[in-house]
Design a protein around this motif. Structure first.
Motif, PDB file in Angstrom:
ATOM      1  N   GLY A   1       4.639   2.762  -6.164  1.00 30.03           N
ATOM      2  CA  GLY A   1       4.969   3.360  -4.878  1.00 30.03           C
ATOM      3  C   GLY A   1       5.144   4.861  -4.923  1.00 30.03           C
TER       4      GLY A   1
ATOM      5  N   LYS B   1      10.473   0.093   3.293  1.00 30.60           N
ATOM      6  CA  LYS B   1       9.488  -0.640   2.482  1.00 30.60           C
ATOM      7  C   LYS B   1       9.214   0.093   1.169  1.00 30.60           C
ATOM      8  N   THR B   2       9.017   1.402   1.256  1.00 29.57           N
ATOM      9  CA  THR B   2       8.766   2.197   0.048  1.00 29.57           C
ATOM     10  C   THR B   2       9.979   2.172  -0.874  1.00 29.57           C
TER      11      THR B   2
ATOM     12  N   THR C   1       9.988  -1.072  -2.663  1.00 33.70           N
ATOM     13  CA  THR C   1       8.902  -1.065  -3.653  1.00 33.70           C
ATOM     14  C   THR C   1       9.319  -0.282  -4.894  1.00 33.70           C
TER      15      THR C   1
ATOM     16  N   LYS D   1       0.048  -6.566  -2.672  1.00 37.40           N
ATOM     17  CA  LYS D   1       1.338  -7.158  -2.325  1.00 37.40           C
ATOM     18  C   LYS D   1       1.244  -8.252  -1.270  1.00 37.40           C
TER      19      LYS D   1
END
Length: 563
Positions: A97, A136-137, A140, A441
């Protein structure tokens, strides 16, 4: 052999340059690193011969930095870059990421300099509030840190084996030992290893240890005795050396090769026969009755010799008792390589350069499988460029009639299971390798359907790097492997054992499961440079761990027999 050390140095320089937005130079250092890590010849020898600039992608500036590192063990240029940007770029960029731009933003906004800073910020939910990141990042990043911690200090077979072989050969050349061998999980061709184990026999252990320390030139000495020592090399790799007597060498080699569960089962068998087995030999009461060679031990226990790659206590002992150890595939059985790249996509050599190397390896065929489609990062070909490539292949084939050049392509599997290639072009190929290069993913069910749907297309020979993992960088995607095996078997598609040092995919447990279900396997190198074709031996080692025989490997047969 310091090829990997030098490649790592150049990559680290490239990372700092990329983070600081220096144009062009990062790519130059990355190209040089890729070439150097695939060289068959030790870079120290090339440097001593004054021929560093003869290496493709190595110009005067990079050559000077390599020479400085080989001479002094450090780089003033890298030290300067680190002073200007005091972060652990290599570690941060290894987290899923994160790319150079995001690492720079994290440093400027949150003063994140290392993995510890990064983990703390993510756990405190500070990263999600930065523009361009989000929740989300952040998640990750946390997943990536967890993966790195699990794989920390694990080194790929492809990196560790050449280093271990170089140390062993230099130790033998010192004349301080009678014999020496690589032991441990490396000898068993395990995909990743924690450290290197070397074993030697000598009448003068003290002098042998001193010779080894001179050869290894370690960064740190962890321990030293009259018959053993442990060191940390400048690369960060730990190496353990043990010195034994000649009459003990076979027993010690068997013991230190392992695996632990195999050794326990073997010792139990010895006990049942009234013997005692340890690293010094096989004993009846206090008399050594075997131990000079491994074969003598297995023979005395009434067993066939068990290849090191099979020693995992998975039924090999029972087979050896019956004299039924299967003949495993050997490097000399390999007739060609289906997965190679040239300058038509992201390779670093011409078609003819790859062909010449394949000829030198004694191959009867070689497949050229450059990327096709819209994969920009791999410089994938379009219809116009692949037709140009076919014309060049035809011309090169005329110049090299003794080896068959096969026209292939590596094609990305789209998210919906379609292939990134027009049907007409797919039909025109001799074969295609299909692989996942994007959207890693997806959920397990979605990814399984994606891959199985892709295998329904015509003219597919191989499913490339089937789990998508990258050692120390990216965990495998979630997929129902049993379903993939069933689909591959149904459509007569081989699963790949990709021999690239950072892939080693399929790993041996999955390859073994596939073979047991009747699925075919293809051992390929994914070579991007001529010397990378020599990575085949790593894949063969993994195949042997999977108990693969010659008949299980499609490229262990002549091309006309491949189906």
């Amino acid at each position: 052999m310091k090829n990997q050390e030098v490649a790592d140095l150049l990559r680290e320089i490239a990372e700092y340059l990329e983070i600081t937005d220096v144009p062009f130079k990062p790519r130059a250092y990355q190209r040089a690193a890729l070439v150097i890590e695939t060289l068959a010849e030790p870079i120290e020898d090339i440097w001593k011969a004054g021929k560093l600039e003869d290496i493709p992608s190595v110009g005067e500036g990079i050559a000077k930095k390599i020479a400085e590192y080989l001479e002094k063990g450090k780089s003033a240029y890298l030290k300067k870059l680190k002073k200007e940007l005091p972060i652990d770029a290599d570690a941060l960029l290894s987290v899923g990421g994160l790319g150079p731009k995001k690492v720079k933003i994290l440093y400027k906004t949150l003063n994140i300099k290392n993995i510890e800073d990064l983990k703390k910020a993510a756990e405190q939910k500070k990263i999600r509030n930065i523009e361009g990141f989000g929740e989300k990042t952040e998640n990750t990043i946390l997943e990536g840190i967890t993966f790195l911690q699990k794989t920390e200090n694990r080194i790929s077979l492809g990196f560790a084996l050449p280093l271990a072989e170089s140390l062993k050969d230099q130790l033998l050349a010192s004349k301080r030992v009678h014999t020496a061998e690589i032991a441990g999980s490396l000898r068993r061709s395990k995909e990743t290893i924690g450290d290197i184990d070397l074993l030697a026999a000598s009448d003068n252990p003290k002098r042998a240890v001193e010779a080894f320390l001179t050869i290894a030139a370690p960064k740190a000495l962890l321990g030293k005795g009259e018959k053993k020592c442990s060191v940390i090399l400048t690369s960060g790799m730990q190496v353990d050396l043990r010195i034994v007597k000649r009459e003990e060498f076979g027993a010690a080699l068997q013991y230190f090769t392992g695996s632990k569960s195999h050794n326990i089962a073997l010792r139990n068998k010895a006990i049942k026969k009234g013997y005692k087995l340890n690293e010094y030999g096989l004993f009846k009461r206090n008399k050594r009755i075997a131990g000079g060679t491994e074969d003598s031990i297995y023979k005395k226990l009434g067993m066939a010799f068990i290849p090191p790659e099979m020693r995992e206590n998975l039924g090999e002992i029972q087979l050896a008792e019956k004299g039924s150890i299967p003949p495993l595939v050997k490097l000399k059985d390999i007739k060609g390589d289906f997965h190679t790249h040239t300058i038509y996509s992201d390779g670093r050599a011409s078609i003819e350069e790859m062909i010449k190397k394949a000829e030198s390896l004694g191959y009867s065929f070689i497949g050229i499988s450059d990327h096709f489609g819209h994969l920009r990062i791999a410089n994938a070909m379009d219809e116009q460029r692949i037709k140009k490539q076919w014309k060049e292949i035809n011309a090169v084939q005329k110049k090299h009639p003794k080896i068959k050049i096969v026209k292939g392509a590596e094609v990305n599997i789209n998210k919906d299971g379609s292939l990134d290639i027009p049907p007409a072009v797919l039909r025109s190929l001799d074969y295609a390798i299909i692989s996942v290069h994007t959207n890693f993913k997806m959920g397990k069910q979605e990814m399984t359907k994606r891959i199985c749907d892709a295998m329904e297309h015509e003219n597919i020979l191989v499913l490339g790097h089937p789990t998508g993992g990258m050692i120390g960088e990216r965990k495998p995607y979630e997929v129902d492997f049993d379903e993939v095996v069933l689909a591959a078997k149904q459509h007569n598609i081989a699963l790949e054992i990709n021999s690239q040092s950072k892939r080693m995919d399929l790993a041996s447990p999955l390859a073994k499961a596939a073979i047991e279900q009747g699925c075919r396997v293809s051992i390929n190198t994914d070579a991007h440079y001529p010397d990378s074709l020599e990575f085949m031996r790593f894949g063969v080692g993994i195949a042997r761990r999977a108990w693969a025989g010659k008949a299980d490997i499609i490229n262990a047969k002549e091309l006309k027999q491949k189906s």
